[in-house]
Design an enzyme around this catalytic site. Structure first.
Site, PDB file in Angstrom:
ATOM      1  N   HIS A 130       0.831  -1.201   0.000  1.00 13.84           N
ATOM      2  CA  HIS A 130       0.000   0.000   0.000  1.00 13.84           C
ATOM      3  C   HIS A 130       0.870   1.257   0.000  1.00 13.84           C
ATOM      4  CE1 HIS A 130      -4.049  -1.859   1.140  1.00 13.84           C
ATOM      5  NE2 HIS A 130      -3.210  -2.872   1.045  1.00 13.84           N
ATOM      6  N   HIS A 184      -3.333  -5.082   8.322  1.00 15.55           N
ATOM      7  CA  HIS A 184      -2.227  -4.146   8.105  1.00 15.55           C
ATOM      8  C   HIS A 184      -1.986  -3.369   9.400  1.00 15.55           C
ATOM      9  CE1 HIS A 184      -1.620  -4.692   3.745  1.00 15.55           C
ATOM     10  NE2 HIS A 184      -2.902  -5.010   3.748  1.00 15.55           N
ATOM     11  N   HIS A 205      -6.798 -11.206   5.987  1.00  9.12           N
ATOM     12  CA  HIS A 205      -5.710 -12.114   5.547  1.00  9.12           C
ATOM     13  C   HIS A 205      -4.711 -12.398   6.677  1.00  9.12           C
ATOM     14  CE1 HIS A 205      -3.680  -8.304   4.774  1.00  9.12           C
ATOM     15  NE2 HIS A 205      -4.152  -8.164   3.547  1.00  9.12           N
ATOM     16  N   ASN A 208      -0.657 -12.144   7.321  1.00  5.94           N
ATOM     17  CA  ASN A 208      -0.065 -11.200   6.389  1.00  5.94           C
ATOM     18  C   ASN A 208      -0.303  -9.776   6.868  1.00  5.94           C
ATOM     19  OD1 ASN A 208       0.886 -12.877   3.891  1.00  5.94           O
ATOM     20  ND2 ASN A 208      -1.077 -13.735   4.523  1.00  5.94           N
ATOM     21  N   ASP A 236      -3.266 -19.807  -0.996  1.00  4.35           N
ATOM     22  CA  ASP A 236      -2.470 -20.091  -2.185  1.00  4.35           C
ATOM     23  C   ASP A 236      -1.169 -20.810  -1.862  1.00  4.35           C
ATOM     24  OD1 ASP A 236      -1.124 -18.016  -0.980  1.00  4.35           O
ATOM     25  OD2 ASP A 236      -1.156 -16.680  -2.728  1.00  4.35           O
ATOM     26  N   ASP A 263      -7.886 -12.279  -2.629  1.00  5.46           N
ATOM     27  CA  ASP A 263      -6.997 -11.119  -2.717  1.00  5.46           C
ATOM     28  C   ASP A 263      -6.538 -10.937  -4.168  1.00  5.46           C
ATOM     29  OD1 ASP A 263      -5.738  -8.871  -1.694  1.00  5.46           O
ATOM     30  OD2 ASP A 263      -3.909  -9.942  -1.138  1.00  5.46           O
ATOM     31  N   GLY A 297      -0.465  -8.614  -3.587  1.00  5.19           N
ATOM     32  CA  GLY A 297      -1.731  -9.264  -3.889  1.00  5.19           C
ATOM     33  C   GLY A 297      -1.514 -10.715  -4.298  1.00  5.19           C
TER      34      GLY A 297
END
Length: 365
Positions: A130, A184, A205, A208, A236, A263, A297
């Site tokens: 970001h 975040h 998420h 992360n 993933d 995401d 992402g």
């Protein structure tokens, strides 16, 4: 139609026949000795994805318009996802306002379940990809956007660092019906526990963009795992290693509070590179990375995520289906969607034995 497995009434059921009439499921009953016209392996409601940054070559931040939203949704529908929350990551105030205008204009589009604002109210230390120049505390201008969206009854998910938000504004956002998610964030475990008690009902998420688990400093990750909050994962095998995902799921006090997201970025159903904040992002060995090799992402769709969660993550198929379908809808307070009489056939996805998307039940053969 008689799938081998059908997601019905919150469970995977065998031996059911599905009858359609006028594009709608009219009956579900035991198959008996009928001869079915279609026999897919699995029929389930198309997944609901709460974190979709883009698809089909379109990034929501770059194209915050009804047309951009439609293109992103079309790319994900072609891969088996029914409903999405177009997700705006940290950007200028004007871009957030344009995204809100686009969602308000797109309310009638099928499969648009609301909007996810991921930032800009994030911790600088955990901003990830970001843009730092757009980060700011939760403020009156964002609150005005939230009020507009909620006045129109648009479901809104807001990811923020709760330790950096004014408690009065957090309480107002929660009272509006905004779903607040911690992400975040540099929050300590105590700060995260306080946020969950004050109306934050989700974590974005997990693992992360938050401090890693530490035996003397558990942080947001541990607080989220041990809470009753809904928790999202990117399945993933890149964003979270499978043993860590299994560990988190095993430790959760409620099995029905964990779900998956994609995401997804514009490369899903689109070209293998795009620009974000003026920097090139590309697919490299299945990972989406910037020029410095940092994750930016995910290159993932929900059906692939469901398959990998089950096959690579070792999560039981029943749990994996729930994590892609009805749990994210409950997390966003959306109406339930199941394989049941009255459900439009066009929202029911069919998968083969390898859990690959075959098509929509309502599509012509």
């Amino acid at each position: 139609m008689a799938p081998q497995l059908t997601w019905h009434e919150g469970d995977l059921r065998e031996g059911l026949a599905i009858r359609l009439r006028g594009g709608v499921i009219s009956q579900i009953r035991p198959l008996g000795r009928d001869t079915a016209d279609l026999r897919p392996y699995l029929a389930l409601p198309g997944p609901t994805d709460l974190q979709v940054n883009g698809g089909g070559g379109v990034l929501f931040n770059a194209t915050p318009t009804p047309e951009g939203i439609a293109a992103i949704r079309a790319a994900h529908r072609a891969l088996g996802t029914h409903a999405i929350l177009p997700t705006l990551i940290t950007d200028a105030r004007e871009v957030m306002e344009a995204a809100a205008d686009a969602i308000l204009a797109a309310r009638g589009q099928p499969g648009i379940a609301g909007i996810h604002l991921e930032g800009p109210h994030l911790a600088p230390e955990r901003r990830g990809t970001h843009a730092a120049q757009h980060l700011r505390p939760l403020d009156g201008r964002t609150m005005t956007v939230l009020r507009r969206l909620r006045a129109a009854e648009v479901p809104v998910l807001l990811t923020l660092a709760p330790e950096r938000a004014d408690p009065a504004l957090l309480a107002e956002a929660a009272a509006l019906g905004v779903v607040l998610s911690a992400g975040h964030s540099q929050a300590t475990a105590a700060e995260a526990e306080g946020a969950f008690a004050a109306g934050v009902s989700m974590a974005t998420h997990l693992f992360n963009a938050m401090p890693p688990l530490h035996h003397r400093d558990p942080g947001l990750a541990a607080a989220a795992i041990l809470s009753d909050a809904f928790v999202g994962f990117i399945p993933d095998g890149i964003h979270v290693a499978w043993p860590m995902l299994r560990l988190a799921l095993a430790a959760r006090p409620r099995a029905d509070r964990s779900f998956i997201v994609s995401d997804a970025m514009p490369t899903v159903g689109g070209p293998e590179a795009f620009d974000l904040y003026g920097r090139r992002i590309r697919v490299q060995a299945g990972r989406l990375v910037n020029d410095e090799g940092a994750l930016a992402g995910a290159h993932l769709d929900m059906i692939t995520g469901l398959r990998r969660l089950h096959r690579d993550g070792g999560v039981a198929l029943k749990a994996a289906v729930a994590m892609a379908t009805h749990i994210p809808r409950r997390a966003m307070r959306l109406p339930p969607l199941g394989v049941a009489p009255g459900t439009p056939a066009a929202v029911i996805a069919t998968l083969d034995e390898r859990l690959r998307f075959q098509g929509w039940l309502g599509d012509p053969a």
